[in-house]
Motif scaffolding. Sequence first.
Motif, PDB file in Angstrom:
ATOM      1  N   PRO A 141       0.821  -1.214   0.000  1.00 24.50           N
ATOM      2  CA  PRO A 141       0.000   0.000   0.000  1.00 24.50           C
ATOM      3  C   PRO A 141       0.852   1.260   0.000  1.00 24.50           C
ATOM      4  O   PRO A 141       1.977   1.270   0.505  1.00 24.50           O
ATOM      5  CB  PRO A 141      -0.806  -0.100   1.303  1.00 24.50           C
ATOM      6  CG  PRO A 141      -0.537  -1.476   1.842  1.00 24.50           C
ATOM      7  CD  PRO A 141       0.791  -1.882   1.304  1.00 24.50           C
ATOM      8  N   SER A 142       0.304   2.324  -0.546  1.00 28.41           N
ATOM      9  CA  SER A 142       0.996   3.603  -0.554  1.00 28.41           C
ATOM     10  C   SER A 142       0.878   4.324   0.778  1.00 28.41           C
ATOM     11  O   SER A 142       1.581   5.307   1.006  1.00 28.41           O
ATOM     12  CB  SER A 142       0.442   4.492  -1.678  1.00 28.41           C
ATOM     13  OG  SER A 142      -0.934   4.750  -1.489  1.00 28.41           O
TER      14      SER A 142
ATOM     15  N   ASP B 185       3.917  -7.773   7.252  1.00 29.39           N
ATOM     16  CA  ASP B 185       5.216  -7.378   7.762  1.00 29.39           C
ATOM     17  C   ASP B 185       5.134  -5.886   8.029  1.00 29.39           C
ATOM     18  O   ASP B 185       5.153  -5.083   7.094  1.00 29.39           O
ATOM     19  CB  ASP B 185       6.317  -7.703   6.760  1.00 29.39           C
ATOM     20  CG  ASP B 185       7.705  -7.449   7.311  1.00 29.39           C
ATOM     21  OD1 ASP B 185       7.885  -6.497   8.088  1.00 29.39           O
ATOM     22  OD2 ASP B 185       8.630  -8.212   6.958  1.00 29.39           O
ATOM     23  N   ASN B 186       5.032  -5.520   9.277  1.00 28.60           N
ATOM     24  CA  ASN B 186       4.857  -4.117   9.631  1.00 28.60           C
ATOM     25  C   ASN B 186       6.049  -3.259   9.195  1.00 28.60           C
ATOM     26  O   ASN B 186       5.870  -2.129   8.735  1.00 28.60           O
ATOM     27  CB  ASN B 186       4.647  -3.974  11.135  1.00 28.60           C
ATOM     28  CG  ASN B 186       3.349  -4.591  11.613  1.00 28.60           C
ATOM     29  OD1 ASN B 186       2.403  -4.750  10.839  1.00 28.60           O
ATOM     30  ND2 ASN B 186       3.300  -4.939  12.890  1.00 28.60           N
ATOM     31  N   ALA B 187       7.250  -3.784   9.339  1.00 29.29           N
ATOM     32  CA  ALA B 187       8.440  -3.027   8.988  1.00 29.29           C
ATOM     33  C   ALA B 187       8.485  -2.711   7.504  1.00 29.29           C
ATOM     34  O   ALA B 187       8.971  -1.652   7.096  1.00 29.29           O
ATOM     35  CB  ALA B 187       9.695  -3.788   9.405  1.00 29.29           C
ATOM     36  N   LYS B 188       7.988  -3.627   6.682  1.00 26.44           N
ATOM     37  CA  LYS B 188       7.980  -3.432   5.234  1.00 26.44           C
ATOM     38  C   LYS B 188       6.680  -2.819   4.732  1.00 26.44           C
ATOM     39  O   LYS B 188       6.550  -2.540   3.544  1.00 26.44           O
ATOM     40  CB  LYS B 188       8.224  -4.757   4.527  1.00 26.44           C
ATOM     41  CG  LYS B 188       9.588  -5.358   4.788  1.00 26.44           C
ATOM     42  CD  LYS B 188       9.767  -6.651   4.010  1.00 26.44           C
ATOM     43  CE  LYS B 188      11.144  -7.233   4.235  1.00 26.44           C
ATOM     44  NZ  LYS B 188      11.337  -8.501   3.495  1.00 26.44           N
ATOM     45  N   ASN B 189       5.726  -2.621   5.640  1.00 26.46           N
ATOM     46  CA  ASN B 189       4.420  -2.079   5.274  1.00 26.46           C
ATOM     47  C   ASN B 189       3.817  -2.870   4.113  1.00 26.46           C
ATOM     48  O   ASN B 189       3.349  -2.310   3.124  1.00 26.46           O
ATOM     49  CB  ASN B 189       4.524  -0.596   4.905  1.00 26.46           C
ATOM     50  CG  ASN B 189       3.183   0.116   4.983  1.00 26.46           C
ATOM     51  OD1 ASN B 189       2.522   0.081   6.017  1.00 26.46           O
ATOM     52  ND2 ASN B 189       2.781   0.760   3.896  1.00 26.46           N
ATOM     53  N   THR B 190       3.831  -4.179   4.261  1.00 24.47           N
ATOM     54  CA  THR B 190       3.378  -5.071   3.208  1.00 24.47           C
ATOM     55  C   THR B 190       2.506  -6.176   3.789  1.00 24.47           C
ATOM     56  O   THR B 190       2.786  -6.694   4.870  1.00 24.47           O
ATOM     57  CB  THR B 190       4.572  -5.696   2.472  1.00 24.47           C
ATOM     58  OG1 THR B 190       5.378  -4.659   1.905  1.00 24.47           O
ATOM     59  CG2 THR B 190       4.113  -6.627   1.369  1.00 24.47           C
TER      60      THR B 190
END
Length: 120
Positions: free
Chosen positions: A24-25, A72-77
């Motif tokens: 996501p953006s 994956d919160n760190a990768k925002n994915t």
Amino acid sequence: QVQLVESGGGLVQPGGSLRLSCSPSESIFSFNRMAWYRQAPGKERELVAVSPRSGSRIYADSVKGRFAAYRDNAKNTMYLQMNSLKPEDTAVYYCNVEQEDGNGLVIDHWGKGTLVTVSS
């Protein structure tokens, strides 16, 4: 306006695995829920998995025990891990998120989809 980009689709043999990703953006922490849908040829779009901000994940009966949605919160994915794939899993898979706008109204955002083909 949230932009969603799916990737990871492709051609696999029955019994194989794929992992789809959705980038996501905007921050995933701004979403009320995240979800995966799919639409098979000649069929209606169906819900595959839902990940609420709080609460348990929900899976369609047809994919329970085979698919897993996670992030994956760190990768925002966000991801959809698909195992033991069957020909009937062949579909275009869509990433979907639900978000409140500045007025507190709920709106859905959709990716363009990624094609998964399961065939021998």
